[in-house]
Scaffold this active site. Structure first.
Site, PDB file in Angstrom:
ATOM      1  N   ASN A   1      -6.229   5.479   8.473  1.00  0.00           N
ATOM      2  CA  ASN A   1      -5.794   4.083   8.566  1.00  0.00           C
ATOM      3  C   ASN A   1      -6.523   3.225   7.536  1.00  0.00           C
ATOM      4  O   ASN A   1      -7.735   3.375   7.323  1.00  0.00           O
ATOM      5  CB  ASN A   1      -6.095   3.540   9.970  1.00  0.00           C
ATOM      6  CG  ASN A   1      -5.755   2.063  10.103  1.00  0.00           C
ATOM      7  OD1 ASN A   1      -4.623   1.660   9.902  1.00  0.00           O
ATOM      8  ND2 ASN A   1      -6.762   1.249  10.397  1.00  0.00           N
TER       9      ASN A   1
ATOM     10  N   ASP B   1     -10.112   1.307  14.882  1.00  0.00           N
ATOM     11  CA  ASP B   1     -10.914   1.037  13.676  1.00  0.00           C
ATOM     12  C   ASP B   1     -12.330   1.590  13.770  1.00  0.00           C
ATOM     13  O   ASP B   1     -13.205   1.189  12.994  1.00  0.00           O
ATOM     14  CB  ASP B   1     -10.951  -0.465  13.381  1.00  0.00           C
ATOM     15  CG  ASP B   1      -9.549  -0.998  13.126  1.00  0.00           C
ATOM     16  OD1 ASP B   1      -9.289  -2.153  13.456  1.00  0.00           O
ATOM     17  OD2 ASP B   1      -8.711  -0.225  12.635  1.00  0.00           O
TER      18      ASP B   1
ATOM     19  N   HIS C   1      -7.877  -0.378   6.675  1.00  0.00           N
ATOM     20  CA  HIS C   1      -8.262  -1.569   7.436  1.00  0.00           C
ATOM     21  C   HIS C   1      -9.000  -2.542   6.531  1.00  0.00           C
ATOM     22  O   HIS C   1      -9.937  -2.134   5.822  1.00  0.00           O
ATOM     23  CB  HIS C   1      -9.141  -1.185   8.638  1.00  0.00           C
ATOM     24  CG  HIS C   1      -9.520  -2.341   9.495  1.00  0.00           C
ATOM     25  ND1 HIS C   1      -8.574  -3.161  10.100  1.00  0.00           N
ATOM     26  CD2 HIS C   1     -10.725  -2.844   9.856  1.00  0.00           C
ATOM     27  CE1 HIS C   1      -9.201  -4.123  10.783  1.00  0.00           C
ATOM     28  NE2 HIS C   1     -10.491  -3.953  10.638  1.00  0.00           N
TER      29      HIS C   1
ATOM     30  N   GLU D   1      -7.547  -2.477  -1.914  1.00  0.00           N
ATOM     31  CA  GLU D   1      -6.870  -1.611  -0.935  1.00  0.00           C
ATOM     32  C   GLU D   1      -5.934  -0.628  -1.625  1.00  0.00           C
ATOM     33  O   GLU D   1      -5.864   0.546  -1.262  1.00  0.00           O
ATOM     34  CB  GLU D   1      -6.070  -2.452   0.051  1.00  0.00           C
ATOM     35  CG  GLU D   1      -6.920  -3.246   1.034  1.00  0.00           C
ATOM     36  CD  GLU D   1      -6.077  -3.867   2.121  1.00  0.00           C
ATOM     37  OE1 GLU D   1      -5.091  -4.559   1.792  1.00  0.00           O
ATOM     38  OE2 GLU D   1      -6.383  -3.639   3.306  1.00  0.00           O
TER      39      GLU D   1
ATOM     40  N   ASN E   1       0.842  -1.218   0.000  1.00  0.00           N
ATOM     41  CA  ASN E   1       0.000   0.000   0.000  1.00  0.00           C
ATOM     42  C   ASN E   1       0.860   1.244   0.000  1.00  0.00           C
ATOM     43  O   ASN E   1       0.506   2.252  -0.622  1.00  0.00           O
ATOM     44  CB  ASN E   1      -0.969  -0.034   1.176  1.00  0.00           C
ATOM     45  CG  ASN E   1      -2.056  -1.056   0.950  1.00  0.00           C
ATOM     46  OD1 ASN E   1      -3.015  -0.805   0.227  1.00  0.00           O
ATOM     47  ND2 ASN E   1      -1.901  -2.229   1.520  1.00  0.00           N
TER      48      ASN E   1
HETATM   49  N1  LIG Z   1      -5.591   4.600  18.122  1.00  0.00           N
HETATM   50  C1  LIG Z   1      -5.579   3.821  17.024  1.00  0.00           C
HETATM   51  N2  LIG Z   1      -4.455   3.169  16.688  1.00  0.00           N
HETATM   52  C2  LIG Z   1      -4.448   2.392  15.572  1.00  0.00           C
HETATM   53  C3  LIG Z   1      -5.616   2.222  14.795  1.00  0.00           C
HETATM   54  C4  LIG Z   1      -6.788   2.937  15.178  1.00  0.00           C
HETATM   55  O1  LIG Z   1      -7.842   2.874  14.496  1.00  0.00           O
HETATM   56  N3  LIG Z   1      -6.723   3.723  16.298  1.00  0.00           N
HETATM   57  N4  LIG Z   1      -5.613   1.337  13.711  1.00  0.00           N
HETATM   58  C5  LIG Z   1      -4.549   0.350  13.778  1.00  0.00           C
HETATM   59  C6  LIG Z   1      -4.442  -0.565  12.614  1.00  0.00           C
HETATM   60  N5  LIG Z   1      -5.097  -1.803  13.005  1.00  0.00           N
HETATM   61  C7  LIG Z   1      -6.221  -2.134  12.306  1.00  0.00           C
HETATM   62  O2  LIG Z   1      -6.598  -1.460  11.335  1.00  0.00           O
HETATM   63  C8  LIG Z   1      -4.618  -2.565  14.092  1.00  0.00           C
HETATM   64  C9  LIG Z   1      -3.263  -2.862  14.173  1.00  0.00           C
HETATM   65  C10 LIG Z   1      -2.770  -3.591  15.252  1.00  0.00           C
HETATM   66  C11 LIG Z   1      -3.616  -4.025  16.264  1.00  0.00           C
HETATM   67  C12 LIG Z   1      -3.047  -4.739  17.438  1.00  0.00           C
HETATM   68  O3  LIG Z   1      -3.713  -5.515  18.110  1.00  0.00           O
HETATM   69  N6  LIG Z   1      -1.779  -4.428  17.738  1.00  0.00           N
HETATM   70  C13 LIG Z   1      -1.091  -4.950  18.953  1.00  0.00           C
HETATM   71  C14 LIG Z   1       0.253  -5.525  18.567  1.00  0.00           C
HETATM   72  C15 LIG Z   1       0.083  -6.566  17.485  1.00  0.00           C
HETATM   73  C16 LIG Z   1       1.446  -6.920  16.866  1.00  0.00           C
HETATM   74  O4  LIG Z   1       2.446  -6.270  17.208  1.00  0.00           O
HETATM   75  O5  LIG Z   1       1.440  -7.836  16.016  1.00  0.00           O
HETATM   76  C17 LIG Z   1      -0.802  -3.785  19.885  1.00  0.00           C
HETATM   77  O6  LIG Z   1      -0.731  -2.618  19.396  1.00  0.00           O
HETATM   78  O7  LIG Z   1      -0.580  -4.081  21.062  1.00  0.00           O
HETATM   79  C18 LIG Z   1      -4.975  -3.752  16.174  1.00  0.00           C
HETATM   80  C19 LIG Z   1      -5.479  -3.019  15.087  1.00  0.00           C
HETATM   81  C20 LIG Z   1      -3.214   0.986  14.015  1.00  0.00           C
HETATM   82  N7  LIG Z   1      -3.297   1.761  15.226  1.00  0.00           N
HETATM   83  N1  LIG Z   2      -5.439  -3.757  11.156  1.00  0.00           N
HETATM   84  C1  LIG Z   2      -4.531  -3.197  10.214  1.00  0.00           C
HETATM   85  C2  LIG Z   2      -4.295  -4.148   9.073  1.00  0.00           C
HETATM   86  O1  LIG Z   2      -4.570  -5.326   9.161  1.00  0.00           O
HETATM   87  N2  LIG Z   2      -3.764  -3.600   7.982  1.00  0.00           N
HETATM   88  C3  LIG Z   2      -3.515  -4.395   6.810  1.00  0.00           C
HETATM   89  O2  LIG Z   2      -2.129  -4.666   6.694  1.00  0.00           O
HETATM   90  C4  LIG Z   2      -1.865  -4.921   5.299  1.00  0.00           C
HETATM   91  C5  LIG Z   2      -0.619  -4.152   4.931  1.00  0.00           C
HETATM   92  O3  LIG Z   2      -0.177  -4.591   3.667  1.00  0.00           O
HETATM   93  P1  LIG Z   2       1.116  -3.897   3.020  1.00  0.00           P
HETATM   94  O4  LIG Z   2       2.197  -3.904   4.081  1.00  0.00           O
HETATM   95  O5  LIG Z   2       1.426  -4.781   1.837  1.00  0.00           O
HETATM   96  O6  LIG Z   2       0.727  -2.512   2.628  1.00  0.00           O
HETATM   97  C6  LIG Z   2      -3.088  -4.428   4.518  1.00  0.00           C
HETATM   98  O7  LIG Z   2      -3.870  -5.536   4.097  1.00  0.00           O
HETATM   99  C7  LIG Z   2      -3.837  -3.631   5.542  1.00  0.00           C
HETATM  100  O8  LIG Z   2      -5.235  -3.614   5.338  1.00  0.00           O
END
Ligand SMILES: Nc1nc2c(c(=O)[nH]1)N[C@@H](CN(C=O)c1ccc(C(=O)N[C@@H](CCC(=O)O)C(=O)O)cc1)CN2
Ligand SMILES: NCC(=O)N[C@@H]1O[C@H](COP(=O)([O-])[O-])[C@@H](O)[C@H]1O
Length: 234
Positions: A142, A184, A144, A213, A22
Protein backbone atom coordinates in the site's frame (compact mmCIF):
# COMPACT_ATOMS: atom_id res chain seq x y z
CA UNK A 1 21.78 -19.34 -18.21
CA UNK A 2 18.12 -18.26 -18.33
CA UNK A 3 17.34 -16.46 -21.56
CA UNK A 4 14.94 -13.55 -21.44
CA UNK A 5 12.40 -15.73 -23.23
CA UNK A 6 12.44 -18.15 -20.27
CA UNK A 7 11.85 -15.47 -17.62
CA UNK A 8 8.23 -15.76 -16.47
CA UNK A 9 6.23 -12.58 -16.85
CA UNK A 10 5.37 -10.86 -13.55
CA UNK A 11 1.73 -9.88 -13.11
CA UNK A 12 0.41 -6.99 -11.04
CA UNK A 13 -3.16 -6.16 -9.98
CA UNK A 14 -3.73 -2.56 -8.88
CA UNK A 15 -6.58 -1.38 -6.65
CA UNK A 16 -7.64 2.26 -6.89
CA UNK A 17 -10.37 4.65 -5.80
CA UNK A 18 -9.40 7.90 -7.50
CA UNK A 19 -7.40 9.74 -10.15
CA UNK A 20 -4.87 6.94 -10.63
CA UNK A 21 -1.70 9.02 -11.04
CA UNK A 22 0.21 6.31 -9.15
CA UNK A 23 -1.40 3.67 -11.33
CA UNK A 24 -0.17 5.73 -14.30
CA UNK A 25 3.36 5.69 -12.87
CA UNK A 26 3.18 1.88 -12.74
CA UNK A 27 1.69 1.68 -16.26
CA UNK A 28 4.52 3.83 -17.59
CA UNK A 29 7.14 1.72 -15.80
CA UNK A 30 5.97 -1.61 -17.25
CA UNK A 31 8.76 -3.48 -19.06
CA UNK A 32 11.20 -0.72 -18.13
CA UNK A 33 14.44 -1.11 -16.14
CA UNK A 34 12.63 -1.34 -12.76
CA UNK A 35 9.76 -3.59 -13.91
CA UNK A 36 11.13 -5.79 -16.70
CA UNK A 37 8.72 -8.34 -18.21
CA UNK A 38 6.01 -7.01 -15.92
CA UNK A 39 2.40 -6.39 -16.80
CA UNK A 40 -0.55 -4.86 -14.94
CA UNK A 41 -3.26 -7.42 -15.71
CA UNK A 42 -6.19 -5.84 -13.91
CA UNK A 43 -7.27 -2.62 -12.23
CA UNK A 44 -10.05 -2.78 -9.66
CA UNK A 45 -11.87 0.28 -8.33
CA UNK A 46 -14.49 0.75 -5.64
CA UNK A 47 -15.53 4.06 -7.21
CA UNK A 48 -17.20 4.02 -10.62
CA UNK A 49 -16.05 7.55 -11.47
CA UNK A 50 -12.40 6.88 -10.62
CA UNK A 51 -10.35 8.39 -13.44
CA UNK A 52 -7.87 5.59 -12.89
CA UNK A 53 -10.35 3.29 -14.66
CA UNK A 54 -10.05 5.51 -17.72
CA UNK A 55 -6.26 5.39 -17.48
CA UNK A 56 -6.37 1.58 -17.33
CA UNK A 57 -8.74 1.28 -20.28
CA UNK A 58 -6.59 3.67 -22.33
CA UNK A 59 -3.62 1.43 -21.56
CA UNK A 60 -5.53 -1.70 -22.62
CA UNK A 61 -5.73 -3.04 -19.08
CA UNK A 62 -8.79 -4.98 -17.90
CA UNK A 63 -10.84 -3.21 -15.25
CA UNK A 64 -13.43 -4.15 -12.65
CA UNK A 65 -15.62 -2.04 -10.42
CA UNK A 66 -17.23 -3.13 -7.17
CA UNK A 67 -18.30 -0.73 -4.43
CA UNK A 68 -19.31 -1.75 -0.93
CA UNK A 69 -22.71 -0.08 -0.61
CA UNK A 70 -24.10 -1.20 -4.00
CA UNK A 71 -22.80 -4.71 -3.25
CA UNK A 72 -24.62 -4.80 0.10
CA UNK A 73 -27.77 -3.37 -1.48
CA UNK A 74 -27.88 -5.93 -4.28
CA UNK A 75 -26.89 -8.83 -2.03
CA UNK A 76 -29.20 -8.69 1.01
CA UNK A 77 -27.71 -10.56 3.96
CA UNK A 78 -24.16 -10.23 2.67
CA UNK A 79 -21.66 -8.39 4.87
CA UNK A 80 -18.62 -6.16 4.52
CA UNK A 81 -16.51 -9.28 5.02
CA UNK A 82 -18.32 -10.96 2.11
CA UNK A 83 -17.52 -7.89 0.03
CA UNK A 84 -13.86 -8.13 0.99
CA UNK A 85 -13.82 -11.78 -0.11
CA UNK A 86 -15.44 -10.82 -3.41
CA UNK A 87 -12.70 -8.25 -3.95
CA UNK A 88 -10.16 -11.01 -3.27
CA UNK A 89 -11.84 -13.14 -5.94
CA UNK A 90 -11.62 -10.25 -8.40
CA UNK A 91 -7.94 -9.87 -7.55
CA UNK A 92 -7.16 -13.59 -8.06
CA UNK A 93 -9.13 -13.95 -11.27
CA UNK A 94 -10.54 -17.25 -12.43
CA UNK A 95 -7.59 -18.80 -14.23
CA UNK A 96 -3.99 -19.47 -13.27
CA UNK A 97 -2.77 -16.99 -15.86
CA UNK A 98 -4.82 -14.31 -14.17
CA UNK A 99 -3.23 -14.82 -10.76
CA UNK A 100 -1.06 -11.84 -9.80
CA UNK A 101 2.44 -11.92 -8.34
CA UNK A 102 1.80 -8.61 -6.57
CA UNK A 103 -1.17 -6.51 -5.51
CA UNK A 104 -0.68 -2.73 -5.19
CA UNK A 105 -3.16 -0.53 -3.29
CA UNK A 106 -2.63 2.80 -5.05
CA UNK A 107 -5.14 5.15 -3.47
CA UNK A 108 -7.53 2.31 -2.60
CA UNK A 109 -9.73 3.88 0.03
CA UNK A 110 -11.28 0.83 1.68
CA UNK A 111 -9.94 -0.93 4.74
CA UNK A 112 -9.56 -4.61 3.85
CA UNK A 113 -10.54 -7.17 6.46
CA UNK A 114 -9.28 -10.61 7.44
CA UNK A 115 -11.26 -12.43 4.75
CA UNK A 116 -9.38 -10.57 2.02
CA UNK A 117 -6.02 -10.98 3.70
CA UNK A 118 -6.53 -14.71 4.35
CA UNK A 119 -7.28 -15.36 0.68
CA UNK A 120 -4.23 -13.41 -0.48
CA UNK A 121 -2.03 -15.06 2.16
CA UNK A 122 -3.15 -18.43 0.79
CA UNK A 123 -4.90 -19.40 4.02
CA UNK A 124 -8.33 -19.52 2.43
CA UNK A 125 -9.46 -20.32 -1.07
CA UNK A 126 -11.08 -17.41 -2.79
CA UNK A 127 -10.64 -18.37 -6.40
CA UNK A 128 -13.02 -20.65 -8.20
CA UNK A 129 -10.17 -21.96 -10.37
CA UNK A 130 -8.19 -25.06 -9.51
CA UNK A 131 -5.11 -22.90 -9.23
CA UNK A 132 -1.81 -24.75 -9.36
CA UNK A 133 -0.51 -22.58 -6.52
CA UNK A 134 -3.54 -21.85 -4.36
CA UNK A 135 -1.55 -21.49 -1.15
CA UNK A 136 1.30 -19.32 -2.33
CA UNK A 137 0.98 -15.99 -0.53
CA UNK A 138 0.58 -13.00 -2.84
CA UNK A 139 2.19 -9.84 -1.45
CA UNK A 140 -0.11 -6.85 -1.00
CA UNK A 141 1.50 -3.42 -0.67
CA UNK A 142 0.00 0.00 0.00
CA UNK A 143 1.08 3.53 -0.83
CA UNK A 144 0.47 5.90 2.07
CA UNK A 145 1.20 9.65 2.13
CA UNK A 146 2.73 9.75 5.60
CA UNK A 147 5.66 8.42 7.62
CA UNK A 148 5.37 5.13 9.53
CA UNK A 149 3.08 5.52 12.55
CA UNK A 150 2.60 9.26 11.99
CA UNK A 151 -0.72 9.93 10.30
CA UNK A 152 -2.40 6.56 9.74
CA UNK A 153 -5.66 6.44 7.83
CA UNK A 154 -7.42 8.73 5.40
CA UNK A 155 -6.67 12.43 4.79
CA UNK A 156 -3.10 12.00 6.02
CA UNK A 157 -1.66 14.85 3.92
CA UNK A 158 -4.14 17.40 5.20
CA UNK A 159 -3.69 16.26 8.81
CA UNK A 160 0.10 16.46 8.56
CA UNK A 161 -0.10 19.92 6.97
CA UNK A 162 -2.40 21.10 9.78
CA UNK A 163 0.08 19.70 12.33
CA UNK A 164 2.88 21.65 10.63
CA UNK A 165 0.78 24.83 10.77
CA UNK A 166 0.32 24.22 14.50
CA UNK A 167 4.06 23.79 14.89
CA UNK A 168 3.91 20.17 16.03
CA UNK A 169 5.79 18.67 13.07
CA UNK A 170 8.43 19.99 10.64
CA UNK A 171 8.20 17.16 8.14
CA UNK A 172 6.00 14.39 6.83
CA UNK A 173 6.62 11.95 3.99
CA UNK A 174 5.26 8.98 2.11
CA UNK A 175 5.85 5.29 2.16
CA UNK A 176 4.96 1.97 0.64
CA UNK A 177 4.36 -0.77 3.17
CA UNK A 178 3.16 -4.33 3.34
CA UNK A 179 -0.55 -4.57 4.05
CA UNK A 180 -1.65 -6.23 7.29
CA UNK A 181 -4.90 -6.05 9.22
CA UNK A 182 -3.80 -3.00 11.18
CA UNK A 183 -4.16 -0.06 8.84
CA UNK A 184 -0.87 1.47 7.66
CA UNK A 185 1.09 -0.54 10.25
CA UNK A 186 2.61 -3.14 7.93
CA UNK A 187 6.39 -3.33 7.50
CA UNK A 188 7.65 -0.39 5.45
CA UNK A 189 9.31 -1.20 2.14
CA UNK A 190 10.29 2.32 1.09
CA UNK A 191 10.04 5.52 3.16
CA UNK A 192 10.73 9.07 1.97
CA UNK A 193 10.76 12.05 4.33
CA UNK A 194 9.44 15.31 2.90
CA UNK A 195 10.08 18.50 4.91
CA UNK A 196 7.48 21.23 4.97
CA UNK A 197 8.49 24.68 3.69
CA UNK A 198 7.23 27.70 5.65
CA UNK A 199 4.64 29.65 3.68
CA UNK A 200 4.14 26.88 1.14
CA UNK A 201 0.48 26.36 0.23
CA UNK A 202 -1.03 22.89 0.74
CA UNK A 203 -1.57 22.50 -3.00
CA UNK A 204 2.11 23.19 -3.72
CA UNK A 205 3.20 20.82 -0.98
CA UNK A 206 0.93 18.10 -2.33
CA UNK A 207 2.53 18.43 -5.77
CA UNK A 208 5.95 17.77 -4.21
CA UNK A 209 4.66 14.83 -2.24
CA UNK A 210 2.83 13.20 -5.17
CA UNK A 211 5.95 13.43 -7.33
CA UNK A 212 7.82 11.40 -4.69
CA UNK A 213 4.94 8.90 -4.50
CA UNK A 214 5.12 8.26 -8.24
CA UNK A 215 8.76 7.29 -7.76
CA UNK A 216 8.44 5.09 -4.68
CA UNK A 217 5.40 3.15 -5.86
CA UNK A 218 7.46 1.84 -8.79
CA UNK A 219 10.56 1.27 -6.66
CA UNK A 220 8.54 -0.67 -4.09
CA UNK A 221 6.86 -2.86 -6.72
CA UNK A 222 10.30 -3.58 -8.20
CA UNK A 223 11.73 -4.35 -4.77
CA UNK A 224 8.98 -6.85 -3.93
CA UNK A 225 8.80 -8.50 -7.34
CA UNK A 226 12.55 -8.80 -7.88
CA UNK A 227 13.72 -9.01 -4.26
CA UNK A 228 15.83 -5.93 -4.75
CA UNK A 229 16.63 -3.72 -1.78
CA UNK A 230 15.37 -0.30 -2.84
CA UNK A 231 14.78 0.71 0.73
CA UNK A 232 16.83 3.89 0.87
CA UNK A 233 14.97 5.66 3.63
CA UNK A 234 15.50 9.39 3.30
N1 LIG B 1 -6.15 -4.06 6.11
C1 LIG B 1 -5.72 -2.93 5.51
N2 LIG B 1 -6.49 -2.33 4.59
C2 LIG B 1 -6.03 -1.20 3.99
C3 LIG B 1 -4.80 -0.62 4.35
C4 LIG B 1 -4.00 -1.30 5.32
O1 LIG B 1 -2.86 -0.87 5.65
N3 LIG B 1 -4.50 -2.44 5.88
N4 LIG B 1 -4.40 0.60 3.79
C5 LIG B 1 -5.50 1.36 3.24
C6 LIG B 1 -5.14 2.63 2.56
N5 LIG B 1 -5.37 3.70 3.52
C7 LIG B 1 -4.26 4.38 3.93
O2 LIG B 1 -3.15 4.17 3.43
C8 LIG B 1 -6.66 3.94 4.03
C9 LIG B 1 -7.73 4.04 3.16
C10 LIG B 1 -9.02 4.25 3.65
C11 LIG B 1 -9.25 4.37 5.01
C12 LIG B 1 -10.64 4.53 5.51
O3 LIG B 1 -10.89 5.06 6.58
N6 LIG B 1 -11.59 3.99 4.74
C13 LIG B 1 -13.03 3.94 5.14
C14 LIG B 1 -13.89 4.47 4.01
C15 LIG B 1 -13.43 5.85 3.61
C16 LIG B 1 -14.07 6.26 2.27
O4 LIG B 1 -14.75 5.42 1.66
O5 LIG B 1 -13.83 7.42 1.88
C17 LIG B 1 -13.43 2.49 5.34
O6 LIG B 1 -12.76 1.59 4.75
O7 LIG B 1 -14.44 2.30 6.01
C18 LIG B 1 -8.17 4.30 5.89
C19 LIG B 1 -6.87 4.08 5.40
C20 LIG B 1 -6.35 0.54 2.32
N7 LIG B 1 -6.81 -0.61 3.04
N1 LIG C 1 -4.61 6.22 2.89
C1 LIG C 1 -4.42 5.96 1.51
C2 LIG C 1 -4.17 7.23 0.75
O1 LIG C 1 -4.44 8.32 1.22
N2 LIG C 1 -3.64 7.08 -0.46
C3 LIG C 1 -3.32 8.22 -1.27
O2 LIG C 1 -4.28 8.36 -2.31
C4 LIG C 1 -3.64 9.08 -3.38
C5 LIG C 1 -3.99 8.37 -4.67
O3 LIG C 1 -3.62 9.20 -5.75
P1 LIG C 1 -3.84 8.66 -7.24
O4 LIG C 1 -5.27 8.15 -7.32
O5 LIG C 1 -3.59 9.88 -8.09
O6 LIG C 1 -2.85 7.57 -7.47
C6 LIG C 1 -2.13 9.05 -3.10
O7 LIG C 1 -1.71 10.32 -2.61
C7 LIG C 1 -2.02 8.02 -2.02
O8 LIG C 1 -0.93 8.23 -1.15
Amino acid sequence: MTSTEDVKEKRIVVLISGSGTNLQALIDAQNGPLLPKTRIIRVISNRKAAYGLTRATSAGIATAYLALQPYLKTNPGKTREDYDEEIARLVLGTEDDQRPDLVVLAGWMHILGERFLSVLEGKASGSSSSSSSPNTPIPVINLHPALPGAFDGANAIERAYAAFQEGSVTKTGCMVHHVIKDVDRGAPIIVREIPFEPGEALEEFEKRLHAVEWEIVVLAASSVLFNKDQSQTS
